[in-house]
Motif scaffolding. Structure first.
Motif, short mmCIF file in Angstrom:
data_model
loop_
_atom_site.label_atom_id
_atom_site.label_comp_id
_atom_site.label_asym_id
_atom_site.label_seq_id
_atom_site.Cartn_x
_atom_site.Cartn_y
_atom_site.Cartn_z
N LEU A 85 0.83 -1.20 0.00
CA LEU A 85 0.00 0.00 0.00
C LEU A 85 0.87 1.25 0.00
O LEU A 85 1.22 1.78 -1.04
CB LEU A 85 -0.96 -0.03 1.19
N GLY A 86 1.22 1.75 1.17
CA GLY A 86 1.98 3.00 1.26
C GLY A 86 3.37 2.92 0.67
O GLY A 86 3.82 3.87 0.01
N VAL A 87 4.07 1.80 0.88
CA VAL A 87 5.42 1.68 0.33
C VAL A 87 5.35 1.58 -1.19
O VAL A 87 6.01 2.34 -1.90
CB VAL A 87 6.18 0.48 0.95
N GLU A 88 4.53 0.69 -1.69
CA GLU A 88 4.42 0.54 -3.14
C GLU A 88 3.83 1.79 -3.80
O GLU A 88 4.31 2.22 -4.86
CB GLU A 88 3.57 -0.68 -3.49
N GLY A 89 2.82 2.38 -3.19
CA GLY A 89 2.23 3.60 -3.75
C GLY A 89 3.25 4.72 -3.86
O GLY A 89 3.32 5.42 -4.88
N THR A 90 4.06 4.89 -2.84
CA THR A 90 5.11 5.91 -2.85
C THR A 90 6.18 5.56 -3.87
O THR A 90 6.67 6.43 -4.60
CB THR A 90 5.71 6.06 -1.44
N ALA A 91 6.54 4.29 -3.95
CA ALA A 91 7.57 3.86 -4.91
C ALA A 91 7.13 4.08 -6.34
O ALA A 91 7.93 4.52 -7.18
CB ALA A 91 7.89 2.37 -4.68
N ARG A 92 5.89 3.81 -6.64
CA ARG A 92 5.39 4.03 -8.00
C ARG A 92 5.50 5.51 -8.37
O ARG A 92 5.93 5.84 -9.47
CB ARG A 92 3.95 3.55 -8.13
N SER A 93 5.11 6.38 -7.46
CA SER A 93 5.21 7.82 -7.73
C SER A 93 6.67 8.25 -7.87
O SER A 93 7.01 9.03 -8.76
CB SER A 93 4.55 8.62 -6.60
N ALA A 94 7.53 7.75 -6.98
CA ALA A 94 8.96 8.10 -7.04
C ALA A 94 9.56 7.68 -8.37
O ALA A 94 10.32 8.43 -8.99
CB ALA A 94 9.71 7.44 -5.89
N SER A 95 9.21 6.51 -8.83
CA SER A 95 9.71 6.02 -10.11
C SER A 95 9.23 6.92 -11.25
O SER A 95 10.01 7.30 -12.12
CB SER A 95 9.24 4.58 -10.33
N ALA A 96 7.96 7.28 -11.23
CA ALA A 96 7.41 8.14 -12.28
C ALA A 96 8.09 9.51 -12.28
O ALA A 96 8.22 10.14 -13.33
CB ALA A 96 5.91 8.29 -12.08
N LEU A 97 8.55 9.95 -11.11
CA LEU A 97 9.23 11.24 -11.00
C LEU A 97 10.73 11.16 -11.30
O LEU A 97 11.42 12.17 -11.30
CB LEU A 97 9.02 11.81 -9.59
N GLY A 98 11.24 9.94 -11.54
CA GLY A 98 12.63 9.77 -11.94
C GLY A 98 13.63 9.51 -10.83
O GLY A 98 14.84 9.56 -11.06
N TYR A 99 13.17 9.20 -9.63
CA TYR A 99 14.09 8.87 -8.54
C TYR A 99 14.61 7.45 -8.70
O TYR A 99 13.89 6.56 -9.17
CB TYR A 99 13.38 8.95 -7.17
N ASN A 100 15.86 7.23 -8.28
CA ASN A 100 16.33 5.87 -8.05
C ASN A 100 15.67 5.42 -6.76
O ASN A 100 15.66 6.16 -5.77
CB ASN A 100 17.85 5.84 -7.91
N VAL A 101 15.12 4.22 -6.75
CA VAL A 101 14.38 3.73 -5.59
C VAL A 101 15.07 2.48 -5.06
O VAL A 101 15.38 1.56 -5.83
CB VAL A 101 12.91 3.43 -5.93
N THR A 102 15.30 2.47 -3.75
CA THR A 102 15.91 1.34 -3.08
C THR A 102 14.95 0.86 -2.00
O THR A 102 14.47 1.66 -1.20
CB THR A 102 17.25 1.75 -2.44
N PHE A 103 14.67 -0.44 -1.98
CA PHE A 103 13.73 -1.02 -1.04
C PHE A 103 14.47 -1.76 0.07
O PHE A 103 15.24 -2.67 -0.21
CB PHE A 103 12.79 -1.99 -1.74
N ALA A 104 14.23 -1.36 1.30
CA ALA A 104 14.77 -2.06 2.47
C ALA A 104 13.78 -3.18 2.81
O ALA A 104 12.85 -3.00 3.59
CB ALA A 104 14.93 -1.10 3.64
N ILE A 105 13.98 -4.34 2.19
CA ILE A 105 12.97 -5.39 2.23
C ILE A 105 12.74 -6.00 3.60
O ILE A 105 11.68 -6.56 3.85
CB ILE A 105 13.25 -6.49 1.19
N ASP A 106 13.71 -5.88 4.50
CA ASP A 106 13.51 -6.40 5.86
C ASP A 106 13.07 -5.29 6.82
O ASP A 106 12.97 -5.51 8.02
CB ASP A 106 14.76 -7.12 6.36
N ALA A 107 12.78 -4.11 6.28
CA ALA A 107 12.27 -2.99 7.09
C ALA A 107 10.88 -2.60 6.60
O ALA A 107 10.46 -1.46 6.69
CB ALA A 107 13.22 -1.80 7.02
N MET A 108 10.16 -3.60 6.06
CA MET A 108 8.78 -3.38 5.63
C MET A 108 7.99 -4.66 5.81
O MET A 108 8.55 -5.76 5.85
CB MET A 108 8.71 -2.91 4.17
N THR A 109 6.70 -4.49 5.96
CA THR A 109 5.82 -5.63 6.12
C THR A 109 4.42 -5.26 5.64
O THR A 109 4.16 -4.11 5.30
CB THR A 109 5.79 -6.14 7.58
#
Length: 188
Positions: free
Chosen positions: A130-154
């Protein structure tokens, strides 16, 4: 796999607030909070920006649109929107309140990050799909490099969490553990 963390990187922690961390999650929430705090400490040590995002959907137009899933449209009780005690922000951190799944939608976050020449964001928090993916999709569309801390999300379901990690995140950015991210932070 993480290949690099840009020198102008910001940590963006999503919805680590009392009412959200109270939901049952597929990973122990205390572990998610602990790793988020470790990332925050590393970013503070490296003098890199930390963004604390909370969500308050009260009054948001989308909550009144037709959908099958029941939506809570009441104001949050006192203390519900407070940052969970395991996260210790500094006064110099950036605080964003969002009304939707994305921390970029009508919050000014993009402009704040652009003023600081941020090119990369590291994401963690709740909920992955939800919030992580929603933010990531927007960040990607805006041209940011996105890094996911996969063990710091649930998430609240393993299927939703795994779907984001397996199918969505590889199309948006790079994923790694808190430890691997901290190893890559310039000056940490």
């Amino acid at each position: 796999m993480i290949t690099a963390i840009d020198k102008n990187t910001a940590l963006v922690l999503i919805d680590l607030q009392n009412n959200i961390v109270a939901y049952p999650t597929v990973h122990p929430i205390d572990d998610i909070i602990k790793r988020s705090a470790e990332l925050m400490h590393a970013f503070h040590t490296a003098a890199l920006p930390v963004v604390i995002v909370t969500v308050d959907t009260y009054g948001a137009p989308w909550t009144h649109a037709r959908k099958e899933a029941k939506q809570n449209t009441a104001p949050a009780p006192d203390g519900a929107l407070d940052i969970t005690p395991g996260i210790k922000p500094r006064e110099t951190d950036i605080f964003i309140v969002k009304k939707t799944w994305s921390a970029f939608h009508e919050t000014g976050l993009h402009e704040i990050l652009q003023e600081r020449s941020i090119t990369n964001i590291v994401l963690g928090g709740v909920a992955t799909s939800l919030g992580v993916e929603g933010t990531a999709r927007s960040a990607s569309a805006l041209g940011y490099n996105v890094t996911f801390a996969i063990d710091a999300m649930t998430d609240i379901t393993i299927e939703a969490h795994d779907r984001s990690l397996k199918y969505i995140f590889p199309r948006i950015g790079e994923s790694g553990t808190t430890e691997k991210i901290i190893e890559q932070i310039p000056g940490a």
